[in-house]
Design a protein around this motif. Structure first.
Motif, mmCIF file in Angstrom:
data_model
loop_
_atom_site.group_PDB
_atom_site.id
_atom_site.type_symbol
_atom_site.label_atom_id
_atom_site.label_comp_id
_atom_site.label_asym_id
_atom_site.label_seq_id
_atom_site.Cartn_x
_atom_site.Cartn_y
_atom_site.Cartn_z
ATOM 1 N N TRP A 54 -4.731 7.793 31.537
ATOM 2 C CA TRP A 54 -3.884 7.951 30.349
ATOM 3 C C TRP A 54 -4.659 7.575 29.094
ATOM 4 O O TRP A 54 -5.324 6.565 29.044
ATOM 5 C CB TRP A 54 -2.616 7.116 30.446
ATOM 6 C CG TRP A 54 -1.528 7.713 29.596
ATOM 7 C CD1 TRP A 54 -0.580 8.619 29.975
ATOM 8 C CD2 TRP A 54 -1.281 7.468 28.208
ATOM 9 N NE1 TRP A 54 0.222 8.958 28.926
ATOM 10 C CE2 TRP A 54 -0.177 8.267 27.825
ATOM 11 C CE3 TRP A 54 -1.900 6.658 27.246
ATOM 12 C CZ2 TRP A 54 0.330 8.275 26.524
ATOM 13 C CZ3 TRP A 54 -1.397 6.671 25.952
ATOM 14 C CH2 TRP A 54 -0.293 7.468 25.601
ATOM 15 N N ASN A 80 4.702 4.514 34.883
ATOM 16 C CA ASN A 80 3.272 4.672 34.764
ATOM 17 C C ASN A 80 2.662 3.357 34.300
ATOM 18 O O ASN A 80 2.970 2.894 33.209
ATOM 19 C CB ASN A 80 3.014 5.777 33.718
ATOM 20 C CG ASN A 80 1.558 6.103 33.556
ATOM 21 O OD1 ASN A 80 0.732 5.646 34.338
ATOM 22 N ND2 ASN A 80 1.235 6.886 32.536
ATOM 23 N N ASP A 121 -0.707 -1.281 29.970
ATOM 24 C CA ASP A 121 0.263 -0.539 29.156
ATOM 25 C C ASP A 121 1.143 0.211 30.141
ATOM 26 O O ASP A 121 0.663 1.086 30.845
ATOM 27 C CB ASP A 121 -0.498 0.436 28.242
ATOM 28 C CG ASP A 121 0.320 1.671 27.886
ATOM 29 O OD1 ASP A 121 1.544 1.538 27.708
ATOM 30 O OD2 ASP A 121 -0.274 2.767 27.793
ATOM 31 N N THR A 122 2.395 -0.160 30.237
ATOM 32 C CA THR A 122 3.248 0.593 31.161
ATOM 33 C C THR A 122 4.321 1.361 30.403
ATOM 34 O O THR A 122 4.721 0.972 29.314
ATOM 35 C CB THR A 122 3.938 -0.289 32.232
ATOM 36 O OG1 THR A 122 5.226 -0.689 31.762
ATOM 37 C CG2 THR A 122 3.085 -1.476 32.595
ATOM 38 N N GLY A 123 4.770 2.461 30.992
ATOM 39 C CA GLY A 123 5.788 3.274 30.341
ATOM 40 C C GLY A 123 6.738 3.877 31.356
ATOM 41 O O GLY A 123 6.310 4.494 32.341
ATOM 42 N N MET A 167 11.361 4.894 25.658
ATOM 43 C CA MET A 167 10.386 4.465 26.648
ATOM 44 C C MET A 167 10.456 2.958 26.834
ATOM 45 O O MET A 167 10.295 2.201 25.886
ATOM 46 C CB MET A 167 8.994 4.843 26.142
ATOM 47 C CG MET A 167 7.928 4.681 27.160
ATOM 48 S SD MET A 167 7.553 6.255 27.912
ATOM 49 C CE MET A 167 5.850 6.437 27.517
HETATM 50 N N1 SER Z 1 1.177 5.115 27.578
HETATM 51 C C1 SER Z 1 1.640 5.468 28.877
HETATM 52 C C2 SER Z 1 2.645 6.620 28.829
HETATM 53 O O1 SER Z 1 3.056 7.025 27.779
HETATM 54 C C3 SER Z 1 2.278 4.281 29.550
HETATM 55 O O2 SER Z 1 3.106 3.594 28.685
HETATM 56 O O3 SER Z 1 3.006 7.108 29.867
#
Ligand code: SER
Length: 593
Positions: free
Chosen positions: A162, A202, A225-227, A86
């Protein structure tokens, strides 16, 4: 663009926006008893999202190794993976929605970065509900970047919220970016239910904390927090629909074709399961914590992954000896440069795979004998097949296969249903247990945990004094009641040694030693002899906790915390159990009274 290019570009981009790049944390959460594995990039950062200062600052970026075990049975299609990487960037109370969205947009579409065509992108934002309002700010930010209202969907909590990762903890509304993977131009109107739109990123705006009573309170510190799943992005960029054909998997698939003398196209599901499972097992065993196949916790997941891969291997006709180890070697070759721990632990990984293959073969033999015995007494039913499955890990599909092959007595009509009934019953039991395990949440930085955490440092130092410098931490797990430390040592501890260790720890407690924290470069921490898992690859700042005098400490470890400030708060230390954890690794459980 290779996966390596994507990782590099991502980190470069956020570096250019003043982010510090931090190394992937371990797949095995440190001192988080609520989950078995690190499931998202934010997971190791929970204490910092709740307000603790991070040594690297308030803007962070990383590529985090993640494991999600919830969907193991679904693996084999094009969306479920056990192990994934990630890409993530974080603001710990620094920038918020405007910057996060603008940077996501620039990284996705910028010619120097991913260069995705903007007209193939669509957006979702949080629609609002009783807990939190409609995310107008994000909506407006996307409009300003040139997205038409038709391409911005407003959805509820099920889609655009989230977290928390546990029962309680930081969470918030998110905005998600989707990419059109269908043929030709993307439709003007974005319909999130159309599966050709694939979510790729996200951005979560963690402005809330979910409390134990279910309420959402606002956090003092507003975080981002981006993923972005590397596998997804690599697939999209490669212009194909099959993630197993990207360079993250293709070498494994090729190797499987050679081993089985069969084509991937004719064996999609089995090949995918094998590649996913062996890759995941390799990363878990390669994670510096010495996790080997076992019957509990992380070791159980590893065992399940390997055995399922072996079964699929049999189905595609692979019968080479130690073939899972050969495949793991390919994983190590492909990913060892990015994750050097795989190379350090290569011997451990290959040896364990080799042994597990042999153990499973024995299990199958024994199971076969039991089946023959059952067949000549009461006959094989779904219910007693489940017992075999439970006891020996003997899979039901194989039971049916062998029964047919050896013409055994089996109740085929009711087999599946009876097996499922027994399985459901069992799963209900273990789910209840799992829910119990999950309570407490990730955010539990309570007093008791901090004390046990400090006691763990004292224990490790005492073990090294009594047993020698070969003793290194292999894993740690803390609940509100007890600590558990896994450490490298070849033999069972003598009662005398256990007494000595206990006495040393209690002495350190009685001396009321100060516990001091300082932040320094990893290199400096190493040079002053701090213990810790040196998995960081970047020039990174770390926290070092010192117990006792600075020039001659009782213990000095690199660690995220939290800790108490003086050992006198600990009370009385007592070891309650010493046992083997895996080959060459012992486990101690201890409490504070
Ligand atoms: N915590 C969120 C996810 O896992 C964004 O990093 O999608």
């Amino acid at each position: 663009m290779t996966a390596k290019d994507i990782r590099q570009k991502y980190l470069d981009f956020f570096r250019s926006q003043d982010h510090k790049v931090i190394a992937s944390a371990s797949l095995i959460p440190e001192n988080d008893p609520t989950v078995l594995f690190t499931t998202a990039g934010m997971h190791p950062l929970v204490p910092y999202l709740l307000g603790q200062a991070h040594p690297a600052g308030r803007r962070l970026a990383s590529v985090q190794k993640c494991i999600r075990t919830g969907d193991i049975e679904e693996v084999g299609d094009l969306t479920h993976l056990t192990f994934f990487e990630m890409l993530g960037n974080w603001s710990l109370g620094d920038y918020f929605k405007q910057e996060a969205i603008a940077w996501s947009h620039e990284f996705l579409t910028g010619a120097d970065w991913l260069g995705l065509p903007k007209d193939k992108l669509a957006i979702t934002v949080f629609a609002g509900d009783a807990d939190a309002p409609f995310d107008q700010e994000s909506y407006d930010a996307w409009l300003k970047l040139g997205f038409l209202p038709d391409r911005i969907a407003k959805l509820g909590k099920a889609d655009n919220w989230w977290g928390p990762a546990g029962q309680t903890g930081p969470c918030g509304p998110d905005t998600e970016m989707f990419y059109w993977t269908g043929e030709g131009e993307a439709p003007i109107e974005f319909k999130p239910s159309d599966k050709r739109w694939v979510e790729i990123w996200n951005d979560v705006f963690m402005a809330y904390n979910k409390e134990a009573d279910g309420r959402f309170t606002e956090l003092k510190q507003k975080n981002v927090d981006t993923g972005m799943g590397l596998e997804r992005v690599a697939t999209v960029l490669s212009g194909q629909s099959d993630l197993y054909q990207t360079d993250l998997f293709a070498p494994l698939i090729k190797e499987l074709e050679t081993m089985s003398q069969k084509l991937y196209q004719d064996n999609l599901k089995n090949f995918r399961i094998i590649a996913d499972h062996i890759k995941a097992a390799t990363f878990i065993m390669g994670d510096d914590k010495g996790i080997a196949p076992a019957n509990t916790d992380q070791g159980y997941i590893v065992r399940r992954l390997i055995r399922r891969a072996i079964r699929c291997g049999r189905q595609v006709g692979i019968n080479l000896e130690s073939w899972t180890a050969k495949l793991a070697q390919t994983v190590i070759d492909e990913f060892g440069q990015t994750y050097p721990e795989l190379e350090h632990n290569a011997k451990f990984i290959l040896q364990n795979l080799h042994e597990e293959e042999m153990k499973f073969a024995k299990t199958l033999e024994r199971g076969e004998r039991e089946l023959i015995a059952l067949s000549s007494s009461q006959g094989i039913s779904g219910a007693n097949a489940f017992d075999l499955y439970q006891t020996y890990g003997f899979p039901p599909e194989m039971i049916k296969e062998i029964a047919a092959e050896k013409k055994l007595k089996i109740s085929l009509e009711t087999f599946d249903e009876d097996f499922k009934t027994a399985l459901d019953q069992h799963q209900n039991l273990s789910r209840t247990a799992a829910v119990g395990k999950f309570k407490g949440g990730l955010a539990d930085n309570g007093e008791a945990t901090a004390k046990l955490h400090t006691a763990t440092h004292l224990l490790l130092a005492a073990l090294r004094q009594v047993l020698g410098e070969h003793v290194l931490q292999k894993g740690s797990n803390i609940t509100a009641e007890r600590l558990r430390l896994d450490f490298s040592h070849p033999d069972k501890l003598m009662p005398e040694q256990l007494k000595q260790v206990e006495a040393l720890v209690n002495e350190a407690i009685n001396q009321a030693l100060p516990v001091a924290c300082s932040v320094m470069k990893l290199e400096d921490a190493k040079s002053i002899g701090a213990m810790g898992v040196f998995e960081s690859k970047y020039d990174q700042e770390v926290k070092v906790y010192t117990v006792g005098q600075a020039n001659l400490p009782f213990s000095r470890e690199i660690c995220g915390g939290p800790h108490i400030t003086n050992t006198k708060e600990l009370g009385h230390f007592k070891i309650i159990k010493e046992e083997a954890s895996s080959a060459g690794v012992r486990r101690i459980k201890a409490i504070l009274n």
